[in-house]
Design an enzyme around this catalytic site. Structure first.
Site, mmCIF file in Angstrom:
data_model
loop_
_atom_site.group_PDB
_atom_site.id
_atom_site.type_symbol
_atom_site.label_atom_id
_atom_site.label_comp_id
_atom_site.label_asym_id
_atom_site.label_seq_id
_atom_site.Cartn_x
_atom_site.Cartn_y
_atom_site.Cartn_z
ATOM 1 N N LYS A 179 0.857 -1.182 0.000
ATOM 2 C CA LYS A 179 0.000 0.000 0.000
ATOM 3 C C LYS A 179 0.888 1.225 0.000
ATOM 4 O O LYS A 179 1.997 1.209 0.532
ATOM 5 C CB LYS A 179 -0.952 0.023 1.180
ATOM 6 C CG LYS A 179 -0.295 0.342 2.504
ATOM 7 C CD LYS A 179 -1.309 0.659 3.574
ATOM 8 C CE LYS A 179 -2.040 1.947 3.328
ATOM 9 N NZ LYS A 179 -1.223 3.165 3.542
ATOM 10 N N THR A 190 1.370 5.760 4.918
ATOM 11 C CA THR A 190 2.247 4.660 5.325
ATOM 12 C C THR A 190 2.533 3.743 4.155
ATOM 13 O O THR A 190 1.632 3.401 3.409
ATOM 14 C CB THR A 190 1.565 3.830 6.428
ATOM 15 O OG1 THR A 190 1.411 4.654 7.560
ATOM 16 C CG2 THR A 190 2.388 2.617 6.778
ATOM 17 N N ASN A 402 -5.614 15.817 2.283
ATOM 18 C CA ASN A 402 -4.862 16.006 3.514
ATOM 19 C C ASN A 402 -5.271 17.230 4.314
ATOM 20 O O ASN A 402 -4.804 17.421 5.433
ATOM 21 C CB ASN A 402 -3.372 16.070 3.204
ATOM 22 C CG ASN A 402 -2.875 14.712 2.780
ATOM 23 O OD1 ASN A 402 -2.970 13.772 3.544
ATOM 24 N ND2 ASN A 402 -2.404 14.606 1.551
#
Lengths: 407, 407
Positions: A179, A190, A402
């Site tokens: 991912k 991450t 974000n």
């Protein structure tokens, strides 16, 4: 070497599953826990975040890898279990639950998490879900697909690759799921990557191969320059391909390493291309640098430059930003020897020669940079060092993803 | 010490002017050349970009400062004269034109440029304009204002400050104009700052004071992490205040330094606040670090973090990103000792204690972060090191400004 289907289930003796257990509370359709299990004990190795702030599962997996062996990986998305109360205790409880279902030692289970930071992990729902996961384990394309989806956060596409090669006269398979940057409630992007192979290889050699491979694949991508607290890449090698175990850096090691690099480079490119909000994959190749290390530092500086990323978003052949990013990379070089080209499926155009701007066809440049995958090719005239790094553009969607409020 | 009006004309014996000569071709209303002249020779110092790729005016000004003396500054906006044909020749021609009008040596003129990179500077129009500029020189608030506007690119507000203090029993004035990140045709955000003072101080001491001041002001701001090819900060000290010349680091030096730091910190904050597309000024203060250097590295990492900048844009108290940015700063510390607060005129809220999330009032946090100027206050529990750095959020407008096609 050839690409094959099956992801983490492509290699002999690996089964996987992915389901929704309730860590992600806002959408019960989204899988949030994955389990990958080998039929037999594996040589195992991992590389983890260099961030001083390390998530609990990183600490636990590192400890469990001390003996170079593991049998399974359990991973949740939706909560990073970083800077969270009872972090290590909860990461250990995930391993315990998996070990109990599998019938192995807890120390033979590796664990990873991704998602929101600073919140207590709902480990109860994971513990409840693990027996169901275990019951669903399969060695199939669909099973790898389920696991690949269960580790996604805001990734828009799953990242899954497998390859087949020959090592010591035997067919060896290896596959991986990964991912990239993404999140449910905005947090850090991450990177997680789980690799499986049926190659017979010692813990020392698999560790060496993983380090060498990570350096030229995952360590050469950047989405936004923020190194997560949770970054994890693990490889399990169960030896079921039947080749003579690789215990030194011989010809077999070289064949294995080559395949591992192909696998990880493909996954790394997928991550960069699916960077949050990204519209373009940017491949920056530096040639003629003083050394490979120098080429790498310069290429990374270019793909990490916010202004360069914004220019590519605007399909703007703004090579001045490329030279500027090279210049503040920390490497010394003669700017008056630098040539820059932009390229893609739509063509190749020289924009800077010997450090000075060239007149160029702005329409062609715009067409070249309008492709999904674009290249920035730099020739430095300093030496033989070369390196390719991958990044993505910065877009309105990156800010939206974000900047949106967490709650 | 008190703040006064007058900018670069606040100190005795300095005159300035700013006009449109035609470097900026798209808008004849926009001033594009500034001239600042001292009536007498000055002790002079400069600090310049650390980028390996340096614009021609940076190279020329550095050479002209070798003797520690200068009398004038000429600056254009609209073209950075970086990576451009005949760069140094054209920068020298700007100095020659100014020297001819003023009646001084070309080596006593400093030069700076900001704007598009890689294009040949239209030096002819600057040469034609310099006599007009010279005729307009005035020691007035309006003249400093004109010069401050002439060095702007996409800055939305002019940056101009002056202060008055006492050095060796005499009233000493100093003032400055600056520009932050912005551009006509998107390129790099160049920082330019021109400071004038009537303090009597030796070239060695003015250089030392400028270095020390830049380190704690301009070197502690970040808009987008891209270090320009053109960054320049110059100070001219003409001695007309009549104080005993400062030639060593005595009490007078300390008084001068204090005022210079106040002046430059104000200008630096203005630059951060007017960062491209910025909606918020972010002030990050780190206390309790192992050293001041460590505090600075950590505070810079936080204000430079794209994810933290996006969170502030979203008024999101996403402290996990702050810890993450601290963690990848390169400094070592114990995350379990870190406390984080967000603050502004609307209040102060603790969000992380001893490295773990605290339950907090999300509505209050959002209110605090909705203010124009917000603070991230970090207590590390490692030692006595402290530092404050300034940055801004990343917004849709940043992407728009920098993603729009140049032509």
């Amino acid at each position: 070497m050839k690409e094959i289907a099956g992801g983490v289930c492509a290699a002999k003796g690996f089964r996987a599953a992915g389901i929704h257990v309730g860590v992600k509370t806002h959408n019960v359709q989204k899988k949030d826990v994955a389990l990958i299990v080998s039929d037999v004990m594996c040589a195992a190795a991992g590389v983890f975040t260099t961030n001083v702030v390390k998530a609990a599962p990183v600490l636990v997996s590192r400890a469990h890898l001390a003996d170079g062996k593991a049998k399974a990986i359990v991973c949740n998305s939706g909560n990073a279990n970083a800077c969270a109360p009872q972090g290590e205790e909860n990461a250990e409880r995930m391993c315990d639950a998996a070990a109990k279902a599998i019938g192995c030692a807890s120390g033979d289970v590796l664990v990873a998490s991704t998602g929101v930071i600073g919140q207590t992990l709902k480990v109860d729902v994971i513990e409840d879900g693990v027996p169901k996961l275990y019951a669903l384990l399969e060695a199939s394309e669909a099973a790898s697909d389920a696991a690949a989806h269960a580790i996604m956060t805001t990734d828009t596409v799953k990242k899954e690759v497998a390859v087949e090669t020959t090592v010591g006269g035997k067919t060896v398979r290896m596959g991986g799921i990964a991912k990239g940057s993404g999140m449910i409630h905005p947090n850090m992007g991450t990177m997680l990557c789980f690799l499986t192979t049926d190659c017979a290889i010692s813990p020392e050699m698999i560790h060496a191969a993983l380090l060498e491979t990570a350096q030229v694949s995952f360590n050469r991508i950047s989405v936004d320059g923020d190194t997560s607290t949770n970054d994890t890449c693990i490889v399990l090698a169960n030896g079921m391909a039947g080749n003579a175990e690789i215990t030194e850096k011989n010809e077999d090691y070289a064949a294995f390493l080559e395949a591992l690099k192909v696998l990880c480079t493909k996954l790394a490119r997928m991550m960069a291309k699916d960077g949050e909000g990204a519209k373009h994959l940017i491949t920056c190749t530096v040639q003629g640098a003083a050394s490979e290390k120098s080429a790498e530092t310069i290429a990374k500086s270019v793909i990490s430059s916010t202004l360069t990323k914004a220019a590519i978003f605007g399909c703007d052949a703004n090579w001045g930003r490329v030279l500027c990013a090279m210049g503040y990379s920390g490497e010394s070089f003669d700017p008056d020897k630098v040539d820059v080209h932009f390229a893609s499926g739509a063509g190749d155009i020289a924009v800077c020669e010997q450090g000075r701007g060239l007149p160029f066809d702005e329409e062609l440049a715009k067409k070249i940079l309008s492709e999904d995958e674009v290249e920035i090719n730099i020739q430095m005239g300093e030496g033989d060092g070369a390196c390719t790094c991958w990044g993505c553009d910065i877009t309105y969607d990156y800010i939206k993803i974000n900047g949106d409020y967490r709650t």
